[in-house]
Design a protein around this motif. Sequence first.
Motif, mmCIF file in Angstrom:
data_model
loop_
_atom_site.group_PDB
_atom_site.id
_atom_site.type_symbol
_atom_site.label_atom_id
_atom_site.label_comp_id
_atom_site.label_asym_id
_atom_site.label_seq_id
_atom_site.Cartn_x
_atom_site.Cartn_y
_atom_site.Cartn_z
ATOM 1 N N VAL A 230 0.898 -1.364 -0.326
ATOM 2 C CA VAL A 230 0.171 -0.060 0.197
ATOM 3 C C VAL A 230 0.945 1.610 -0.223
ATOM 4 O O VAL A 230 0.500 2.334 -0.476
ATOM 5 C CB VAL A 230 -0.763 -0.107 0.937
ATOM 6 C CG1 VAL A 230 -1.445 1.146 1.498
ATOM 7 C CG2 VAL A 230 -1.617 -0.956 1.159
ATOM 8 N N SER A 251 -3.927 -7.181 2.524
ATOM 9 C CA SER A 251 -5.331 -6.991 2.340
ATOM 10 C C SER A 251 -5.283 -6.690 0.347
ATOM 11 O O SER A 251 -4.159 -6.467 -0.471
ATOM 12 C CB SER A 251 -5.794 -5.744 2.681
ATOM 13 O OG SER A 251 -7.274 -5.038 2.603
ATOM 14 N N PRO A 253 -7.489 -4.017 -1.718
ATOM 15 C CA PRO A 253 -8.534 -2.832 -1.836
ATOM 16 C C PRO A 253 -9.008 -3.084 -2.660
ATOM 17 O O PRO A 253 -9.097 -4.105 -4.116
ATOM 18 C CB PRO A 253 -6.865 -1.612 -2.219
ATOM 19 C CG PRO A 253 -5.726 -2.319 -1.929
ATOM 20 C CD PRO A 253 -5.869 -3.055 -2.357
ATOM 21 N N ARG A 284 -11.472 -7.146 1.925
ATOM 22 C CA ARG A 284 -12.832 -7.100 1.324
ATOM 23 C C ARG A 284 -13.084 -7.036 0.916
ATOM 24 O O ARG A 284 -12.414 -8.387 0.037
ATOM 25 C CB ARG A 284 -11.685 -5.854 1.162
ATOM 26 C CG ARG A 284 -11.494 -4.754 1.598
ATOM 27 C CD ARG A 284 -11.566 -3.592 3.260
ATOM 28 N NE ARG A 284 -12.965 -3.498 2.452
ATOM 29 C CZ ARG A 284 -13.220 -1.798 2.669
ATOM 30 N NH1 ARG A 284 -11.491 -1.455 2.540
ATOM 31 N NH2 ARG A 284 -14.171 -1.201 1.980
#
Length: 627
Positions: A230, A251, A253, A284
């Motif tokens: 990120v 993660s 996004p 997510r």
Amino acid sequence: MKYSKLFLLIAIISALLGAIMVLPTRLRNESAMKEIEVVCDWQDIEVISLRLGISVEETLDELKQAGVSVIGVSDYDLKNLQQLGKVLPVVVDHDYPSILRYFYVSNSTLKETIIHHLNILGRVPVEVSPNIIGLNISYEEEDKIGLGWDYNLVQLLKDKGFRIVLRPRNWQGISPEILKAVLSDPIFDQADGLIFFGDQVLGNGNEESLKEMANFLDEKKLFWGYTEFVGQKGETILARQVPGQTIRVHSIPPDEIKNYTPLEARERFLRAVKERSVRLLYVRFFTEPTINLWEKNYSYLTALFSDIESSGFTRGTIHPLTPFAPPLIASVLFSVSVAIAIALLYGYFLPGKWIILILSLFVLLGALFQDQMLSLRIIGVLAGIAYPSLAVFSLIDGLRSKKNPLVSILVAFCMVFAGGLVVSCGLYHWLYVLRIEQYSGVKTSLVIPILLVVLYLFRSGYLNRSIRSVVLGTLKRYEFVILMILAGGFVVYLTRSGNFPLLPAGMLESKMRLWLERLLFMRPRTKEFMIGYPALWLLISLRRFNYQPLFKVVLWLGVTIGFITFFNSFCHIHTPFLFILLRFFNAFILSLVIFIFYYLIVRIAYWIWKWLGQFGENDAHKKSTNI
């Protein structure tokens, strides 16, 4: 080179002895790091519930039944509140300041939370009526400024047995005084940790504020998520200030996951777990409207849980790493090994290797006792240059001597493996595992050994040509074509290598990687099994043939790339050691299959060339006779 073999043996033994001191601790730590924590995002849960027309309590109950135990909660932001219909833009009379934007807020608790938080930040709102407020927030800032927390939501999640990870936003340049006021919110007492929202950590933009943030995390014993790829602003500074509370997170996004299938997303998470030792996955959901929206996300989540367990991991509560570092005596042994390797490498080209040995020992040991992290960086860079180069040099000498090539191959792999032990055990420091510190010799290990091997091919007389004859002589057409191909290949090689390659893998290669990953658990490195080791097998199998020197250079460059890649696998300190060995084993076995394919192509191409080359020879001979 008198005594060279003896000193090479000492270098290898020193690396092995140092590794014996470190490996038990590393293997024990890696076997203990089997718990994976999965966090689901509240905003996604809320959006899916709205799309399905069901209550969030019902969605939470199903997630609880599926095995979810942690929910990530973000602070309010104007953009999300408008999307959920909790805040609506309105027009007011001209009597109120035109620089403000006005909104209708039906929930009085939400309105008071927004007002309170903006007052702390110094952006005082204007109350027009009991339900309308004017806010000094531009369109660009709608999702960047936090507006407080939903206390009722946090209490609901706690009552249902979920643990909480908070996701606060930063305000660029926030002062330490304002940050203290923000962090004094009792909501932080309900959290297990923080994963910052957006492109920066809370406190970024002010050095003192980052220190305040670090002190807060340390005092409250809250972990914070250092999210991979990120690149949040301020993350490296915060990680160095409070490494003991740092946990690496992976993660996908929202703007990326919509381009994934559930299977591809699961494979990406598993890759982070297996190859990079990530222990916290922030999941997510797929929120784009579809007929089977809930079924798609529920099966995605349960399949991810199943994948984690079938890969030998368990789901549970994770904690920050306990600090660890290599013992001093092991670092001394690694320094001795690297110093000898550098001296031997120097001796292949110039006299005075004993002076280089003494200087190398002085620099490495001096750095070790003055600054351990500096010493680790120097060891990593020098090892990446020395060991792959020495391995190829020994192979060149071994194949020239006409002795049993298996001995030369074994020695070469032992040398690369010794270098790998130096890096993987010598740099086995908790800051490297967290990737707060990273191996800094990637590009030098990719380029310098290749240049040294080319020089040594001329220096050793292996090619029976000098550099001057190649540079100043007239190139044949096929030689020029091969050199252009090599130059282009070298550019691709550089742009495709490293932690963040400039040129991504193509579609065909990506599919091949996924297939190998599913088949072999740990995908072998492409440059090992497709280029490096097959080139080595070709060199051995074609020893009895007399072929052009330029083709030999091509094959030796391939071998060098393979050894560099093998060494580079050990530079990924966060990858479990046994997985590195499994990756090498898979590459080695696959390379034999690829070699057979390449060998058949070479033999067929050679036969076709001989057959085509005869065309017109009789006519040319007749014409020359008539003349």
